[in-house]
Motif scaffolding. Structure first.
Motif, PDB file in Angstrom:
ATOM      1  N   MET A 123      -6.128   0.403   1.292  1.00 17.85           N
ATOM      2  CA  MET A 123      -5.480  -0.809   1.769  1.00 17.85           C
ATOM      3  C   MET A 123      -5.021  -0.634   3.214  1.00 17.85           C
ATOM      4  O   MET A 123      -5.296  -1.459   4.087  1.00 17.85           O
ATOM      5  CB  MET A 123      -4.269  -1.047   0.861  1.00 17.85           C
ATOM      6  N   LEU A 124      -4.301   0.473   3.462  1.00 16.37           N
ATOM      7  CA  LEU A 124      -3.781   0.719   4.807  1.00 16.37           C
ATOM      8  C   LEU A 124      -4.925   0.871   5.807  1.00 16.37           C
ATOM      9  O   LEU A 124      -4.895   0.296   6.898  1.00 16.37           O
ATOM     10  CB  LEU A 124      -2.922   1.992   4.826  1.00 16.37           C
TER      11      LEU A 124
ATOM     12  N   GLY B 216      -4.030   2.415  -2.457  1.00 10.72           N
ATOM     13  CA  GLY B 216      -3.044   2.128  -1.417  1.00 10.72           C
ATOM     14  C   GLY B 216      -3.508   2.612  -0.059  1.00 10.72           C
ATOM     15  O   GLY B 216      -3.382   1.900   0.947  1.00 10.72           O
ATOM     16  N   ALA B 217      -4.083   3.805  -0.019  1.00  5.44           N
ATOM     17  CA  ALA B 217      -4.550   4.347   1.254  1.00  5.44           C
ATOM     18  C   ALA B 217      -5.704   3.512   1.799  1.00  5.44           C
ATOM     19  O   ALA B 217      -5.771   3.223   2.999  1.00  5.44           O
ATOM     20  CB  ALA B 217      -4.985   5.801   1.067  1.00  5.44           C
TER      21      ALA B 217
ATOM     22  N   GLY C 209       0.828  -1.204   0.000  1.00  7.24           N
ATOM     23  CA  GLY C 209       0.000   0.000   0.000  1.00  7.24           C
ATOM     24  C   GLY C 209       0.866   1.259   0.000  1.00  7.24           C
ATOM     25  O   GLY C 209       0.640   2.192  -0.779  1.00  7.24           O
TER      26      GLY C 209
ATOM     27  N   TRP D 218      -5.097   7.396  -8.699  1.00  7.16           N
ATOM     28  CA  TRP D 218      -6.000   6.325  -8.264  1.00  7.16           C
ATOM     29  C   TRP D 218      -5.271   5.249  -7.461  1.00  7.16           C
ATOM     30  O   TRP D 218      -5.800   4.697  -6.524  1.00  7.16           O
ATOM     31  CB  TRP D 218      -6.742   5.712  -9.450  1.00  7.16           C
ATOM     32  N   GLN D 219      -4.001   5.002  -7.824  1.00  8.37           N
ATOM     33  CA  GLN D 219      -3.231   4.008  -7.057  1.00  8.37           C
ATOM     34  C   GLN D 219      -3.067   4.462  -5.618  1.00  8.37           C
ATOM     35  O   GLN D 219      -3.037   3.660  -4.688  1.00  8.37           O
ATOM     36  CB  GLN D 219      -1.840   3.848  -7.665  1.00  8.37           C
ATOM     37  N   MET D 220      -2.922   5.776  -5.459  1.00 11.54           N
ATOM     38  CA  MET D 220      -2.746   6.323  -4.127  1.00 11.54           C
ATOM     39  C   MET D 220      -3.998   6.067  -3.289  1.00 11.54           C
ATOM     40  O   MET D 220      -3.915   5.675  -2.128  1.00 11.54           O
ATOM     41  CB  MET D 220      -2.490   7.828  -4.246  1.00 11.54           C
TER      42      MET D 220
ATOM     43  N   ASP E 172       2.351   6.967  -6.953  1.00 14.35           N
ATOM     44  CA  ASP E 172       1.509   8.039  -7.466  1.00 14.35           C
ATOM     45  C   ASP E 172       2.020   9.404  -7.039  1.00 14.35           C
ATOM     46  O   ASP E 172       1.911  10.372  -7.794  1.00 14.35           O
ATOM     47  CB  ASP E 172       0.055   7.838  -7.021  1.00 14.35           C
TER      48      ASP E 172
END
Lengths: 298, 254, 316
Positions: free
Chosen positions: C291-292, C288-289, A108, C283-285, A115
């Motif tokens: 996910m966390l 990822g967020a 993550g 969008w990946q951010m 990004d």
């Protein structure tokens, strides 16, 4: 014969680069038992920061040879800032959770870094080849090699030697080895494990950024460098044995030479060879080549 | 002389320089109840580990009803009818007591495991509850293993050992880690439940009072060797045994 | 225990509702649901392994194999029937898993994860370098027939949705049945204590091998359906980030129920779609967020929202 020389030299150069990055990954795994996917992000951050730093440095007309020191500085700063941020800000909340869950957490973090890089630097490639061209080329058995590339071998050797000296010859290094060997007993003996974790993670992050910073001049820096690097580094540390610095060196050589052989002899098989070797090694030595004998508590 | 149900011939086992078994010869007849004694490191657990296939002996043979079972893996030896319990209970900590027994019953009940019929069939739940009742564990039916006291875990471990109605049961220190007051009733519960299945029983035990009360015959180990084997009273009064085993046990108690 | 009428009736009603909704949904939502169902099969395959304590960071291997098998089935073998392509994907993935299973069942934890990752990267390396398969670009495949009928346009998309939903429903139902059986429970037993399993008379490696092949077959089905649905395949299906995403969705879903992977997969596709629509560069951010946050605040996954807390003591 020429091909052999080319394979060897190219292989060792490639291995040096791999070693610098993998040493950080394996150090973090050894001490913290975390397989850190975000390492790829730190590598990319190192590369991008280096590109920007080199760009403004050469634009400012400062002495060109000192740009190498600048690369080092970039690695230290990036490792310190982001290492602390990730360890204190995220990982600290996760200690004690399942190994695989922590892998996902670092994944993550990795996605977020990727990004963030795209937001700051955009998606188009960057070049910072000035430090690369500065040193020219030398002939080895009739083949021309870049002095900068050969310098990477020296950098990797110095990094390896410093790590070895730091771990085996200093008080703090021995504490680290103690934690690698047995975390619980070390904690019981009064070692401040949390502090050791932070220091380890920052050093590991610096090594990742160092790899990135010194790669930047040799290639076009694009957003995907982190994704591609991290699976290679995985292969290296798994071949060498997770958590072993010597193993990372051997693993880097194995991967580097196999890749160079494939590039020169059978270019189609490049990726295939690396993971093929990794699977073969694991098939015969499940713990990797440098197996640390773990005393199991029953 | 009839074929013994279990026979070991000249079993040897060494771990580096440590001799864990040296020419171990033991014969056990069907439905005997044998106590196994010896100080720590004398080779008792190694003996159980070799008989049940966890360790392969360096030399020697193990015969079950005359059949050579020496290098078979634990699962095959279990299938043949030799089961063991563990010093440290081997349970499924993430499951409830009932589920532990159900899984054990499910695996033991058929050679070909069902992939379609539900594990929790009413019939199987009923036999699981019966087994729990035999071992006095009914009140713990829906508890998770992690909250159970040690004595309950030991009993459950032994209950799970016996689900396949084995012909031979090897109990590795069934009362270790259990308080002195609980030891005697727990041992009685275990042996009552086992006698009902007509199993042959070998149990490793440090408490000589328990050995005296429950075993008809005793095998004494010292330094990987069998130093005495015979009727309980004879073995317990044997001079070597008094010196090397019981003396050591008395030290242990203090 | 709930009554059998509820146990069978409720999922069936849900399934009928899903099919009906498929006809009413706007095209974009139907497509997302379709992809979520296909990928849900891969997440389901991971859940099967996770219940046995194994986490594969290379499930993209079977996802990719299923997709390429279906794609080559159309382009090379000239098979046009969707069900046949599905069967092909399942068979190829299962066969490869059967061979690799002999090696992989010897590994646990991080070593299992890494070795499966290595195998998926081998496939990726092969696909990227084989120009006959379109290298990094992959290739397109035409709309298949369904039970002999050649639909076109919207009808084909509806048919595809019904097919995918049916496969997902059947797979979930069969897996539910399997997980409740003795062999199914063997997974949890192995995760909890392998020594005890062997001493009860079952083969740990044998059981894991079966589960591994089953899991690959499910992932292969997901890959074949994705290929047929999107009409395009490329090596990224087997890349490690694809596998990592599946592991994340599996953790997001939780292992509580066979419905969870599909729900998790749908939620994930929605998050991704909206993140992509509103901030295409980050969008990946967002993913990822998420996910966390999920890992920190919902350790049991989404499904834990629907379940009462595990009880220590019940029914006296």
């Amino acid at each position: 014969m020429l091909t052999l020389v080319a394979i060897l030299v190219d292989g060792v150069i490639y291995s040096s680069w791999l070693f610098i990055v993998s040493a950080g990954l394996t150090l973090i795994f050894g001490v913290m038992k975390i397989l850190n996917i975000a390492h790829g992000g730190l590598y990319a951050l190192g590369a991008y920061t280096a590109v920007s730093a080199i760009g403004s440095y050469f634009a400012g007309g400062y002495p060109p040879l000192a740009s190498y020191a600048l690369l080092l500085l970039v690695a230290v700063v990036v490792g310190l800032v982001f290492g602390l941020l990730i360890e204190r800000g995220v990982l600290r909340l996760m200690y004690g959770r399942d190994e695989i869950v922590i892998v996902l957490v670092t994944y993550g973090v990795f996605l977020i870094i990727e990004d963030a890089i795209k937001v700051i630097w955009g998606a188009s490639p960057y070049y910072a080849s000035q430090p690369y061209g500065l040193l020219g080329r030398v002939q080895i058995s009739g083949l021309a090699f870049s002095v900068y590339d050969l310098g990477l071998i020296a950098l990797a050797s110095v990094t390896g030697a410093l790590l070895w000296w730091g771990l085996n010859r200093t008080r703090n290094g021995k504490l680290l080895l103690a934690v690698i060997h047995d975390r619980e007993i070390s904690a019981a003996m009064g070692v401040d494990v949390r502090r050791v974790f932070t220091v380890t993670f920052v050093i590991g992050a610096m090594l990742g950024a160092l790899g990135g910073a010194f790669t930047a001049p040799t290639t076009s820096v694009v957003p995907s460098i982190g994704v591609e690097l991290i699976v290679l580094a995985f292969a290296v540390v798994v071949i060498g044995g997770l958590g072993s610095i010597e193993g990372a060196a051997i693993g880097a050589l194995v991967v580097g030479i196999s890749r160079a052989s494939s590039v020169h002899l059978l270019p189609e098989a490049e990726l295939f060879v690396i993971y093929g070797v990794m699977s073969l090694v694991l098939a015969f030595r499940p713990q990797g080549l440098f197996r640390r004998v773990v005393a199991r508590k029953i | 002389m009839s074929t013994p149900i279990l026979e070991t011939r000249n079993l040897d086992k060494a771990f580096g320089a440590v001799i864990a078994a040296a020419a171990v010869n033991v014969r056990v007849e069907a439905q005997e109840i044998v106590g196994v004694i010896g100080a720590n490191g004398a080779g008792k657990t190694t003996f159980v580990n070799m008989v049940t296939g966890y360790l392969t002996p360096d030399a020697g043979t193990i015969l079950y009803r005359g059949r050579d079972i020496t290098a078979l893996p634990p699962r095959e030896i279990t299938r043949l009818g030799i089961c063991r319990s563990f010093q440290i209970p081997q349970l499924f900590p993430g499951l409830t007591v009932l589920d532990n027994v159900l899984v054990a019953l499910g695996i033991a009940s058929s050679r070909r495991l069902g992939f379609w019929r539900a594990l929790r069939s009413p019939a199987r739940i009923e036999s699981a509850e019966r087994l729990l009742a035999d071992y006095g564990l009914s009140e713990f039916r829906d508890r998770m293993i992690t909250v159970l006291p040690q004595g309950v875990r030991k009993l459950l471990d032994i209950a799970m050992t016996t689900v396949g109605r084995p012909a031979i049961v090897l109990l590795d220190e069934p009362t270790s880690g259990i308080s002195v007051e609980e030891k005697f009733p727990i041992m009685t519960t275990i042996l009552d439940a086992l006698r009902a299945t007509e199993a042959t029983i070998m149990f490793i035990e440090h408490d000589m009072e328990i050995v005296e009360r429950h075993a008809a015959r005793v095998v004494a180990f010292y330094d990987g060797r069998v130093i005495a084997d015979g009727p309980t009273r004879e073995v317990l009064t044997n001079a070597d045994v008094r010196q090397y085993v019981i003396g050591a046990e008395l030290h242990r108690r203090r | 225990m709930r009554g059998p009428a509820v146990a069978i009736g409720l999922p069936f009603l849900l399934f009928c509702g899903l099919i009906a909704a498929g006809f009413l949904m706007p095209g974009w939502l139907r497509f997302i649901t379709l992809i979520a169902l296909a990928k849900g099969l891969v997440v389901l395959s991971l859940m099967l392994l996770m219940r046995a304590g194994l986490v594969s960071f290379g499930q993209g291997l079977y996802y990719g194999l299923g997709a390429y098998a279906a794609g080559l089935g159309v382009n090379l073998l000239k098979v046009t029937e969707a069900l046949a392509l599905l069967a092909l994907g399942v068979a190829v993935a299962g066969a490869v898993a059967w061979v690799l299973g002999f090696l992989l069942t010897r590994y646990r934890e991080i070593f299992f994860a890494m070795l499966s990752l290595a195998f998926s990267m081998i496939l990726y390396g092969l696909l990227v370098k084989s120009s006959a398969l379109g290298s990094t670009d992959g290739f397109n495949l035409p709309t298949p027939t369904f039970l002999g009928f050649a639909f076109a346009g919207t009808a084909a998309r509806h048919a595809l949705f019904v097919l995918t939903a049916s496969v997902a429903f059947a797979a979930a139902l069969l897996l539910h049945r399997y997980l409740g059986s003795t062999r199914g429970y063997l997974g949890e037993a192995i995760r909890e204590n392998e020594i005890r399993v062997e001493y009860l008379g079952a083969s740990v490696r044998g059981a894991l091998h079966v589960k591994y092949v089953l899991s690959a077959a499910l992932a292969g089905a997901g890959g074949a359906l994705t290929a047929v649905a999107t009409g395009h395949i490329d090596p990224d299906l087997a890349y490690w980030t694809t596998s990592g995403e599946f592991v994340f969705v599996a953790i997001l879903s939780g292992t509580g129920s066979v419905a969870a992977p599909f729900l998790g997969s749908f939620v994930f596709e929605m998050i991704r779609t909206y993140a992509f629509a509103y901030s295409p560069n980050t969008w990946q951010m967002v993913v990822g967020a998420t996910m966390l946050l999920v890992i920190i605040f919902m350790p049991g996954g989404l499904w834990s929202l629907f379940r009462r807390r595990p009880r220590l003591v019940t029914r006296s």
